[in-house]
Scaffold this motif. Structure first.
Motif, PDB file in Angstrom:
ATOM      1  N   ALA A   1     -26.993  28.825  46.863  1.00  0.00           N
ATOM      2  CA  ALA A   1     -25.708  28.175  46.580  1.00  0.00           C
ATOM      3  C   ALA A   1     -24.526  29.022  47.017  1.00  0.00           C
ATOM      4  O   ALA A   1     -23.380  28.565  46.999  1.00  0.00           O
ATOM      5  N   GLY A   2     -24.754  30.275  47.406  1.00  0.00           N
ATOM      6  CA  GLY A   2     -23.670  31.130  47.858  1.00  0.00           C
ATOM      7  C   GLY A   2     -23.376  32.295  46.943  1.00  0.00           C
ATOM      8  O   GLY A   2     -22.450  33.075  47.194  1.00  0.00           O
ATOM      9  N   GLN A   3     -24.152  32.456  45.860  1.00  0.00           N
ATOM     10  CA  GLN A   3     -23.950  33.596  44.972  1.00  0.00           C
ATOM     11  C   GLN A   3     -24.475  34.856  45.658  1.00  0.00           C
ATOM     12  O   GLN A   3     -25.618  34.916  46.113  1.00  0.00           O
ATOM     13  N   GLU A   4     -23.629  35.891  45.752  1.00  0.00           N
ATOM     14  CA  GLU A   4     -24.059  37.116  46.411  1.00  0.00           C
ATOM     15  C   GLU A   4     -23.340  38.332  45.844  1.00  0.00           C
ATOM     16  O   GLU A   4     -22.249  38.234  45.266  1.00  0.00           O
ATOM     17  N   LEU A   5     -23.980  39.485  46.029  1.00  0.00           N
ATOM     18  CA  LEU A   5     -23.450  40.759  45.564  1.00  0.00           C
ATOM     19  C   LEU A   5     -23.574  41.758  46.704  1.00  0.00           C
ATOM     20  O   LEU A   5     -24.637  41.884  47.313  1.00  0.00           O
ATOM     21  N   SER A   6     -22.495  42.479  46.988  1.00  0.00           N
ATOM     22  CA  SER A   6     -22.535  43.514  48.022  1.00  0.00           C
ATOM     23  C   SER A   6     -21.985  44.813  47.449  1.00  0.00           C
ATOM     24  O   SER A   6     -21.019  44.808  46.676  1.00  0.00           O
ATOM     25  N   ILE A   7     -22.613  45.922  47.825  1.00  0.00           N
ATOM     26  CA  ILE A   7     -22.240  47.242  47.324  1.00  0.00           C
ATOM     27  C   ILE A   7     -22.085  48.181  48.514  1.00  0.00           C
ATOM     28  O   ILE A   7     -22.906  48.179  49.438  1.00  0.00           O
ATOM     29  N   ASP A   8     -21.024  49.001  48.493  1.00  0.00           N
ATOM     30  CA  ASP A   8     -20.775  49.998  49.530  1.00  0.00           C
ATOM     31  C   ASP A   8     -20.505  51.347  48.883  1.00  0.00           C
ATOM     32  O   ASP A   8     -19.691  51.452  47.956  1.00  0.00           O
ATOM     33  N   LEU A   9     -21.165  52.376  49.390  1.00  0.00           N
ATOM     34  CA  LEU A   9     -20.915  53.759  48.993  1.00  0.00           C
ATOM     35  C   LEU A   9     -20.515  54.530  50.252  1.00  0.00           C
ATOM     36  O   LEU A   9     -21.233  54.489  51.259  1.00  0.00           O
ATOM     37  N   ASP A  10     -19.374  55.225  50.184  1.00  0.00           N
ATOM     38  CA  ASP A  10     -18.857  55.904  51.367  1.00  0.00           C
ATOM     39  C   ASP A  10     -18.501  57.353  51.064  1.00  0.00           C
ATOM     40  O   ASP A  10     -17.994  57.677  49.970  1.00  0.00           O
ATOM     41  N   TYR A  11     -18.751  58.186  52.066  1.00  0.00           N
ATOM     42  CA  TYR A  11     -18.306  59.586  52.033  1.00  0.00           C
ATOM     43  C   TYR A  11     -17.743  59.919  53.405  1.00  0.00           C
ATOM     44  O   TYR A  11     -18.358  59.636  54.439  1.00  0.00           O
ATOM     45  N   SER A  12     -16.539  60.509  53.417  1.00  0.00           N
ATOM     46  CA  SER A  12     -15.898  60.893  54.676  1.00  0.00           C
ATOM     47  C   SER A  12     -15.360  62.305  54.565  1.00  0.00           C
ATOM     48  O   SER A  12     -14.827  62.710  53.514  1.00  0.00           O
ATOM     49  N   LYS A  13     -15.491  63.040  55.666  1.00  0.00           N
ATOM     50  CA  LYS A  13     -14.983  64.415  55.725  1.00  0.00           C
ATOM     51  C   LYS A  13     -14.242  64.590  57.041  1.00  0.00           C
ATOM     52  O   LYS A  13     -14.816  64.420  58.115  1.00  0.00           O
ATOM     53  N   PHE A  14     -12.950  64.916  56.934  1.00  0.00           N
ATOM     54  CA  PHE A  14     -12.122  65.186  58.101  1.00  0.00           C
ATOM     55  C   PHE A  14     -11.761  66.671  58.080  1.00  0.00           C
ATOM     56  O   PHE A  14     -11.089  67.138  57.155  1.00  0.00           O
ATOM     57  N   LYS A  15     -12.204  67.385  59.095  1.00  0.00           N
ATOM     58  CA  LYS A  15     -11.920  68.814  59.172  1.00  0.00           C
ATOM     59  C   LYS A  15     -11.137  69.056  60.454  1.00  0.00           C
ATOM     60  O   LYS A  15     -11.698  69.050  61.553  1.00  0.00           O
ATOM     61  N   ASN A  16      -9.843  69.274  60.293  1.00  0.00           N
ATOM     62  CA  ASN A  16      -8.950  69.438  61.433  1.00  0.00           C
ATOM     63  C   ASN A  16      -8.334  70.831  61.417  1.00  0.00           C
ATOM     64  O   ASN A  16      -8.095  71.412  60.353  1.00  0.00           O
ATOM     65  N   ASN A  17      -8.055  71.334  62.601  1.00  0.00           N
ATOM     66  CA  ASN A  17      -7.457  72.666  62.699  1.00  0.00           C
ATOM     67  C   ASN A  17      -6.449  72.674  63.844  1.00  0.00           C
ATOM     68  O   ASN A  17      -6.693  72.087  64.903  1.00  0.00           O
TER      69      ASN A  17
END
Length: 820
Positions: free
Chosen positions: A394-410
């Motif tokens: 019928a269109g019932q849905e569940l979505s899950i996102d887990l994110d990790y980001s690392k920006f290392k600038n110099n």
């Protein structure tokens, strides 16, 4: 002028309303019946993404169309009383039709018997998939720029492509504006980038255009989206390969203007059974030249000093980008996926700045030369784990996102300044400065979205999100003292910024006979801590905000639709805008952040009208309070001019946008986008004075596409931006023309494209300001005229076999998640 613009806006609004009411009075009413059904192969397998067309039985005229979903099902709503036939077509299958059926007008739902589609000729083993979408496509809540098949996109970076998007402008500092307003949120594959403006610009410049599928422009987002971005969202969609088997493409590009550029990219995809593995590798070398002329007058202690400055900037970027991931169907209703992407970029800047100083414009008392060498490195990585569960049919849905980001600038910068008299002799000892600026950004986000159809016409969407961002910027500054460099305490500093945002939203959508309504509310709790360690300055903020949204769309007839929308949004200061470090062009010109910047809030209203699902007209108004605006300030003691951001009182923005595709002949199609706007900035206390600045402006962009010969395609694009006002600045007009041609060989596996951007070399960024003590003119010319040759070779299984299509195994559309 304000009165004239307001009256013009009201007149346009009244005219559009009268047209709409008149059309509504004459248009036939649509019904409230929903027609549903399904498509299957002869073996009883679901047939996904087939074209479904509702035809009137008496004359076979088209009423409505849609696509079947990955389960082979289709839905057609708002169907009036009458007698109909469903026609179904799909590549590699014989066209099939349903028996005639009747809609009485009293039914809520009509179920059409299952349509079984027979495969085409048994001797035909494979079918080549070809498609051609219009360059500009208008959808319900967004405008889509389809990049994948555009000649002009080949070989360009994401930043250069973005400049061609409807209503988008990019200024001399790479700030992105939409319909004349800054504060745009940029997303990649529906995910926030969490980058500062400068980092985002570098990333977009090093993103190969051949990896982009489309650019979505969402001017009034719903509560489902993060509340940031007062002028809307730009979502860059990267390509996703849906073909079975193993396949890929290799693209090589070379360009030359004043300097040479090249880039290559490799895309691979393997799909077998429930597993889909994909990846993209890109590398490139880009050298750009930029010339800036600045004329300014500094009044101090009753006298004036005239500055005439020329800076030649040479920017060289070498980048390596990667993106790899996989999706696995753990069951028929659940897909688990992961994506890892990152970049390894080195950016070199070599600048030579010459500044002449004098008490009159005609005579120079002295001059100085500053040589800047800067190396910036970017080592970024982002990981995403996602799960999508289709709970029921019928269109019932569940979505899950887990994110990790690392920006290392110099950043390592060296500034050598030499001082001269007018005759070229040395005026004073040279000044040698060095900066090291390591910067780390760490981001964690967790997000869950849930959709629940409460009935066939009522749908609930809700979700939660938590994000944590920490930036650590450490400026280590040295000055030459005799023969060695020592710490410069006047410039050395460290700035640490922590921000946590907890959010939740709810959307409720209801469909009536001819009207769809969606109301939403988003709540965001923000806690931030900015710590300027060396100076012991701490700025702590904690605030809870609510962001309502409302969307109403009404279908007047098959060819006429109207819609109204409202949303409230927030713009938190970018990380680099909060960073109080000074970044020098020379000792008289620098950029500095403001740790005391407050967030700005925007209430946006929009009225839209769509004709025949092609021509779209929108009227919009928004008011922003505590406007975070770029200004130039003067230090009369040191006679230095520096760029920073402050909070102005309000910005009122009016806009009208007209977008229309058209066909002149089978071989000649086009699109025109006209955007008119009026921005008004007000502040009671800017530099000790009252600011009341505004100006009407417009932008026209048109693209022509020509098909000729055997498989040749050409595009010509022209753009004009009128003079406009932003904050205390007056921006001059801009205009340019681009053109390109392409042709395919080897059964369309090999494609060759040649394009020239800014053919007449007219694209410039010129501005001026006269406000209180600020008296300045800037003329900037980037390296914009380029000839590009792009070659793309597609290899592997580029065709979908009939038996594979019949099994329905290619069901990954829309499921690939990616990190930003």
């Amino acid at each position: 002028m304000n009165t004239l613009i307001t009256k013009t806006y009201q007149l346009l609004l009244l005219l559009l309303t009268l047209i709409t009411v008149s059309t509504y009075a004459q248009a036939p009413k649509t019904g409230n019946t929903i027609v549903t059904g399904s498509l299957q192969t002869e073996q009883g397998k679901p047939l996904d993404y087939a074209t479904v067309t509702l035809l009137r039985a008496k004359d076979s005229s088209v009423v409505k169309g849609t696509l079947s979903n990955d389960a082979g099902k289709y839905t057609l709503d708002h169907i009036a009383a009458g007698t109909y036939i469903i026609a179904a077509t799909n590549m590699g299958y014989v066209k099939s039709c349903s028996p005639t059926f009747e809609v009485t007008g009293t039914q809520t739902n009509v179920l059409v018997p299952v349509i079984k589609m027979a495969a085409g000729s048994r001797t035909l083993q494979t079918v080549t998939i070809t498609s051609s979408k219009p360059l500009i496509e208008r959808k319900l809540d967004r405008t889509v720029m389809n990049i994948e098949n555009s000649v002009l996109a080949a070989g360009n970076s994401a930043m250069e492509i973005l400049e061609r998007a409807p209503g988008v402008t990019i200024d001399k500092d790479d700030n992105i504006s939409l319909k004349g307003k800054q504060g745009v949120t940029v997303m990649i594959n529906d995910k926030l980038t969490y980058m500062s403006a400068s980092q985002l610009a570098t990333m977009l410049k090093s993103t190969d255009g051949s990896t982009i599928q489309s650019i979505e422009i969402i001017t009034n987002p719903s509560a489902k989206y993060d509340a940031s971005g007062n002028s809307g969202i730009i979502n860059i969609k990267l390509k996703k390969n849906k073909m079975s088997g193993t396949n890929g493409s290799l693209t090589a590009n070379a360009a030359y203007g004043k300097n040479f550029r090249d880039n290559t990219s490799l895309t691979l995809n393997h799909k077998q059974g429930n597993l889909n593995i994909f990846g993209t590798l890109s590398r490139g070398d880009q050298t750009r030249e930029n010339n800036i002329d600045i004329d300014r007058v500094i009044d101090s202690a009753g006298s004036s000093t005239y500055f005439k400055q020329n800076t030649k900037m040479l920017n060289t970027v070498h980048y390596n980008n990667y993106r790899v991931g996989a999706d696995y169907n753990t069951s028929k209703s659940n897909t688990l996926g992961f994506v890892v992407n990152g970049d390894y970029t080195n950016e070199y800047n070599n600048n030579i700045s010459t500044t002449y100083l004098g008490k009159t414009p005609a005579a120079n008392d002295s001059y100085q030369k500053t040589f800047t060498d800067m190396l910036q490195t970017y080592r970024n990585i982002a990981l995403n784990l996602n799960d999508k569960w289709q709970i029921d049919t019928a269109g019932q849905e569940l979505s899950i996102d887990l994110d990790y980001s690392k920006f290392k600038n110099n950043s390592n910068a060296k500034y050598d300044t030499y001082f001269y008299r007018p005759d070229g002799s040395s005026l004073m000892p040279a000044l040698f400065l060095r900066n090291q600026t390591p910067s780390d950004i760490t981001i964690y986000t967790q997000k869950a979205d849930y959709t629940l159809p409460l009935s066939k016409s009522l749908k609930l969407e809700t979700g939660v999100k938590f994000s944590s961002v920490k930036t650590d910027n450490d400026l280590q500054a040295q000055i030459n003292s005799g023969s060695i460099f020592v710490n410069d305490p006047t410039r050395t500093n460290r700035f640490i910024y922590d921000e946590k945002v907890s959010a939740g939203y709810i959307n409720l959508g209801k469909t009536y006979k001819s009207t769809s309504i969606q109301a939403g509310l988003r709540a965001e709790q923000t806690t931030s801590n900015g710590n300027l360690i060396t100076q012991n300055q701490i700025v702590i903020r904690s605030y809870l905000d609510f962001f309502p949204s409302l969307f109403i769309n009404h279908t007047l007839s098959d060819k006429h639709e109207i819609g109204v929308s409202y949303s409230r949004r927030i713009d938190r200061p970018n990380y680099d805008n909060l960073n109080p470090f000074r970044f020098y062009l020379d000792q008289y010109t620098y950029e500095q952040g403001n740790p005391f910047l407050k967030p700005q809030y925007t209430n946006s209203y929009e009225l839209s009208y769509t004709y025949n699902k092609t021509i779209n007209v929108t009227l919009g108004y928004s008011r922003t309070t505590d406007v975070s605006a770029e200004v130039l300030l003067t230090d009369t003691l040191t006679k230095a001019t520096y760029q920073t951001r402050v909070n102005l009182q309000t910005q009122d923005s009016y806009n009208i946008n007209i977008n229309s595709p058209y066909t002149i002949a089978k071989w000649w199609t086009g699109n025109v986008n006209i955007n008119g706007f009026y921005n008004s900035f007000k502040s009671d206390s800017l530099l000790g004075s009252t600011l009341n600045n505004g100006q009407a402006a417009f932008n026209i962009r048109t693209t022509q596409t020509f098909l000729f010969g055997k498989g040749y395609k050409a595009e010509v694009s022209a753009n004009y931006q009128s003079p406009q006002t932003y904050s205390i600045f007056k921006l001059r007009e801009q205009y340019s023309v681009d053109a390109g041609v392409s042709h395919s060989f080897l059964n369309k596996k090999l494609n060759v494209k040649f394009a020239v951007t800014d053919i007449f070399n007219t694209r410039r960024n010129n501005l001026s300001t006269r406000f209180q003590s600020v008296n300045l003119d800037i003329r900037q010319k980037n390296e914009t005229r380029l000839g590009r040759l792009t070659v793309t070779y597609n290899f592997g299984n580029s065709k979908i076999k009939m038996r594979q299509h019949q099994t329905g195994s290619d069901d990954e559309k829309g499921r690939v998640k990616s990190g930003g």
